[in-house]
Design a protein around this motif. Structure first.
Motif, short mmCIF file in Angstrom:
data_model
loop_
_atom_site.label_atom_id
_atom_site.label_comp_id
_atom_site.label_asym_id
_atom_site.label_seq_id
_atom_site.Cartn_x
_atom_site.Cartn_y
_atom_site.Cartn_z
N ALA A 32 45.60 -4.63 21.17
CA ALA A 32 45.26 -4.55 19.75
C ALA A 32 45.45 -5.91 19.08
O ALA A 32 46.35 -6.68 19.44
CB ALA A 32 46.13 -3.50 19.06
N PHE B 293 46.22 -6.43 15.88
CA PHE B 293 47.41 -6.38 15.05
C PHE B 293 47.87 -4.92 15.01
O PHE B 293 47.19 -4.02 15.54
CB PHE B 293 47.15 -6.93 13.63
N ASP B 294 49.00 -4.67 14.42
CA ASP B 294 49.62 -3.33 14.47
C ASP B 294 48.78 -2.28 13.76
O ASP B 294 48.70 -1.14 14.22
CB ASP B 294 51.02 -3.38 13.86
N GLN B 295 48.14 -2.63 12.68
CA GLN B 295 47.39 -1.67 11.88
C GLN B 295 45.89 -1.73 12.17
O GLN B 295 45.08 -1.43 11.29
CB GLN B 295 47.66 -1.93 10.39
N ASP B 296 45.53 -2.13 13.40
CA ASP B 296 44.11 -2.23 13.77
C ASP B 296 43.59 -0.82 14.07
O ASP B 296 43.58 -0.36 15.22
CB ASP B 296 43.95 -3.16 14.97
N PHE B 297 43.17 -0.13 13.04
CA PHE B 297 42.76 1.27 13.18
C PHE B 297 41.49 1.39 14.02
O PHE B 297 41.37 2.30 14.85
CB PHE B 297 42.55 1.88 11.78
N ASP B 298 40.52 0.50 13.83
CA ASP B 298 39.25 0.60 14.57
C ASP B 298 39.46 0.41 16.07
O ASP B 298 38.88 1.14 16.89
CB ASP B 298 38.27 -0.46 14.05
N LEU C 25 42.22 1.01 17.78
CA LEU C 25 42.94 2.17 18.31
C LEU C 25 42.02 3.37 18.47
O LEU C 25 42.13 4.14 19.43
CB LEU C 25 44.12 2.52 17.39
N ARG D 90 46.66 11.46 18.33
CA ARG D 90 46.39 10.07 17.97
C ARG D 90 47.63 9.30 17.54
O ARG D 90 47.66 8.06 17.63
CB ARG D 90 45.35 10.03 16.84
N ARG E 287 50.21 4.16 19.47
CA ARG E 287 51.03 2.95 19.37
C ARG E 287 52.05 2.89 20.51
O ARG E 287 52.27 1.83 21.11
CB ARG E 287 51.74 2.91 18.03
#
Length: 693
Positions: A117, A119-124, A126, A170, A174
């Motif tokens: 990923a 970055f940590d908040q990379d929603f797309d 994930l 989901r 992480r």
């Protein structure tokens, strides 16, 4: 010297046989070509480099053997080539399917294992990872062996998605990304087993499992495989009786048996019939070996399938008791059950596929049996009915009664524990712990009987197993064992000579290492490997309707014309042609001259000429002033300024200009006749202005 390969000779043989009306397979052609004996040195042609002359001899001899009805060994070679080719094709098809599915799964696992990923908040990113995991499950959990392309069934997609969301939601992405590559791969395999187990349990409860074939409780499959095993067992018993009859007749027809006076018959088989019976016995032995292999595989596969089905039924019972009608179940208890259920299911289907392949091989053997299945001649069958109830092996053992042999004189393993002394060693149940696990060479047939009488008879392990030169041999009689131990190299050489005369023994006795160029396993491997690059997609553009043209361009119907042409050609052949190029020669080169055409000529002048015709105008006079008759006056204007002609209606306007003109106008007025007057343009215009005013 140009060396010709065996593959090229095999293709030439296939072409020659096809032209003669007998199509053969590539495996059979290669096997026959590899077993053609060179009369000069007594070995196979394939054991040495083959030149073009030798290649022609090999093709002719191989074609003669294949098309000959007297050569019995070709039937056994055809049986071996057909069975081994079919076995290799079935294995190749299954291997290709497994390889395609494993490659697709491997690509998905590699992508998931190497995911990183941004970055940590990379929603797309994930979500893309979660979709790839779902894709991996669609490849792994929609079939018993895996598929290369995911199915497009909506029900399957929904069931797999629901199972994935239940096992691996989901929110756990992480934690999954934080694992190493090997840990991710292991987690994916475990996830696939759990999801497949969930689908199998749904199928058991009649609530899902679309596309998964059932295994547990399939009575039809069990009955089908049981009937297959019974059919094979029936043929095995029949072939054992046939081989026993062949051995009895061949031994009873030999001179040794006749001289002893043990039996007498009205008609004995001839030497040709006895030789043919020996060759037919080899065919039946090979057919029986294939049946025994099928029987062993089917028996073991059916037992393993039954055990796997039993495990599946037990797993379903445990899951029913564990889950029942509960809404939620601890995953520590139920997930291992699902994984074990998936493993048992895959193992059961592997056995089913193996049993189905063995069924196809048995059908192939039955079809070959319908084409060729030799039997004893009439004299042999008559002899068989009058023989005493004893088999050929007992006849061989009867020779030992006159002069008994002491087998204990043969050295035991204690004299040569490592097998390096170079002399035969006899192994028995008493002096060898691994006696029951010893691998018997020559397929367990008696080497002595084959080398001396060219008769294929199974050995008796109860007499002991002789170890020599890394081989483990058994014998049919005690005398045979003692004579072999006295001269083992002689009998091994005799086996090699028999194999040159009957090349079908190479595969029947499994002595491929002694004849590497004539090994059927190597030939089948090369044949299957050579078929891979030949399977390519090719396309060509052809017209929809072909137009055949049968017109002969050089046809001439006139015989006199043909005669003239023939005389002309005969006359030309008597002469020599010479040529010299001159300026006046008709053979001179073509000359060309470039001509420049004249340009178009033109003249440009400044003179411009044209015509300006006069203009006519009509005026009505007498409509004003004192009463007088109305007249029409025509005035002609000369635009060039030369003169203007007008009617005599203007006496007053022009009275004082000229006396003659005034008198003329007055006269015209009195006479009341129209009169045209030609006056200059300026004067006329002035008169008109004055008159109009």
């Amino acid at each position: 010297m140009a060396v010709v390969s065996v593959q090229s000779i095999s293709r030439e043989l296939m072409l020659a046989c096809r032209q003669l009306g007998s199509a053969i397979s590539e495996a059979l052609a290669s096997l026959v070509v590899s077993t053609i004996v060179d009369s000069n040195n007594g070995g196979f042609y394939a054991e040495r480099p083959i030149d073009e002359a030798g290649a022609h001899v090999v093709v002719e001899e191989a074609a003669r053997r294949i098309l000959s009805r007297e050569d019995v060994s070709i039937a056994c070679l055809r049986l071996q080539a057909s069975y081994e080719s079919a076995f290799a094709e079935l294995e190749k098809v299954q291997q290709d399917q497994r390889s395609a599915a494993k490659e697709a799964e491997g690509n998905a696992v590699n992508w998931i294992s190497g995911f990183t990923a941004r970055f940590d908040q990379d929603f797309d990113s994930l979500m893309a990872l979660y979709k790839k995991i779902y894709h991996f499950l669609m490849l792994r959990c929609t079939s018993h062996t895996g598929v290369a392309l995911p199915p497009s069934n909506v029900n399957i997609e929904r069931e797999v998605a629901a199972a994935l969301e239940s096992v691996f939601p989901r929110v756990g992405l992480r934690a999954f990304v934080a694992l190493t590559d090997h840990e991710r791969a292991a987690q994916l395999q475990e996830l696939a087993g759990i999801v497949l187990g969930i689908r199998l349990f749904n199928q058991h409860q009649k609530k899902g499992g679309v596309g998964l074939p059932e295994v547990a409780g399939e009575k039809g499959e069990q009955l089908r495989f049981s009937s297959l095993l019974e059919s094979v067992q029936k043929e095995v018993d029949e072939l054992n009786d046939i081989c026993k009859g062949f051995v009895d007749v061949i031994l009873a027809a030999t001179k040794e048996q006749l001289a002893s006076g043990r039996a007498s018959w009205n008609k004995l088989p001839s030497e040709a019939e006895t030789e043919r019976a020996r060759s037919d016995l080899l065919y039946h032995r090979q057919y029986l070996c294939y049946l025994l292999n099928l029987q062993e595989d089917i028996t073991g596969g059916a037992e393993r399938l039954q055990n796997d089905q039993k495990k599946l039924a037990e797993e379903f019972i445990d899951l029913d008791a564990l889950i029942g009608g509960r809404v939620s179940v601890p995953k520590e208890q139920v997930y291992p059950r699902f994984d074990a259920l998936a493993r048992s299911y895959r193992a059961a289907w592997r056995e089913i596929q193996a049993l189905e392949a063995r069924g196809k091989l048995h059908n192939m053997l039955r079809s070959l049996r319908e084409q060729y299945f030799p039997s004893l001649p009439a004299s042999g069958q008559e002899m068989l009915t009058t023989l005493p109830s004893r088999d050929g092996i007992l006849m061989l053992e009867g020779d030992d009664q006159e002069d008994p042999v002491d087998l204990d004189a043969i050295p035991d393993p204690s004299s040569d524990p490592d097998g390096l002394a170079g002399h035969p060693v006899r192994l028995t149940m008493e002096n060898s712990d691994r006696f029951l696990q010893l691998p018997l060479d020559f397929q367990g047939f008696c080497v002595h009987t084959l080398a001396t009488r060219r008769l294929l008879v199974p050995g008796n392990p109860a007499l002991g197993v002789v170890r020599y030169a890394g081989r483990y041999c058994v014998f049919a009689a005690e005398r045979s064992c003692a004579e072999f131990c006295a001269e083992p190299d002689r009998y091994f050489g005799g086996i090699r000579e028999v194999c040159y005369k009957h090349p079908e023994l190479i595969h029947l006795l499994r002595i491929h290492e002694d004849f590497p160029k004539a090994s059927l396993n190597t030939i089948i491997t090369e044949t299957v490997a050579n078929q891979v690059p030949m399977q390519v997609d090719a396309g060509t553009e052809t017209p929809l309707h072909f137009q055949e043209s049968n017109i002969e361009k050089g046809y001439e119907w006139n015989e006199w014309k043909l005669r003239r042409d023939a005389l002309h050609m005969a006359d030309i052949k008597k002469k020599s042609t010479s040529a010299t190029q001159t300026a006046s020669s008709h053979l001179r080169r073509e000359g060309q001259t470039q001509v420049y055409l004249p340009k178009e000529a033109a003249t440009n002048t400044s003179v411009s000429r044209g015509t300006n015709p006069p203009r006519l105008r009509r005026y009505m006079v007498g409509m004003r002033g004192e009463p007088q008759p109305m007249r029409v006056t025509e005035i002609k204007f000369d635009l060039n300024g030369s003169a203007t002609t007008c009617s005599p209606s203007l006496p007053r306007l022009l009275a004082g200009t000229n006396g003659e003109e005034s008198s003329t106008l007055n006269k015209g007025m009195r006479d009341s006749t129209p009169l045209n007057i030609h006056v200059p343009m300026p004067v006329c215009l002035l008169a008109l202005r004055l008159w109009s005013s």
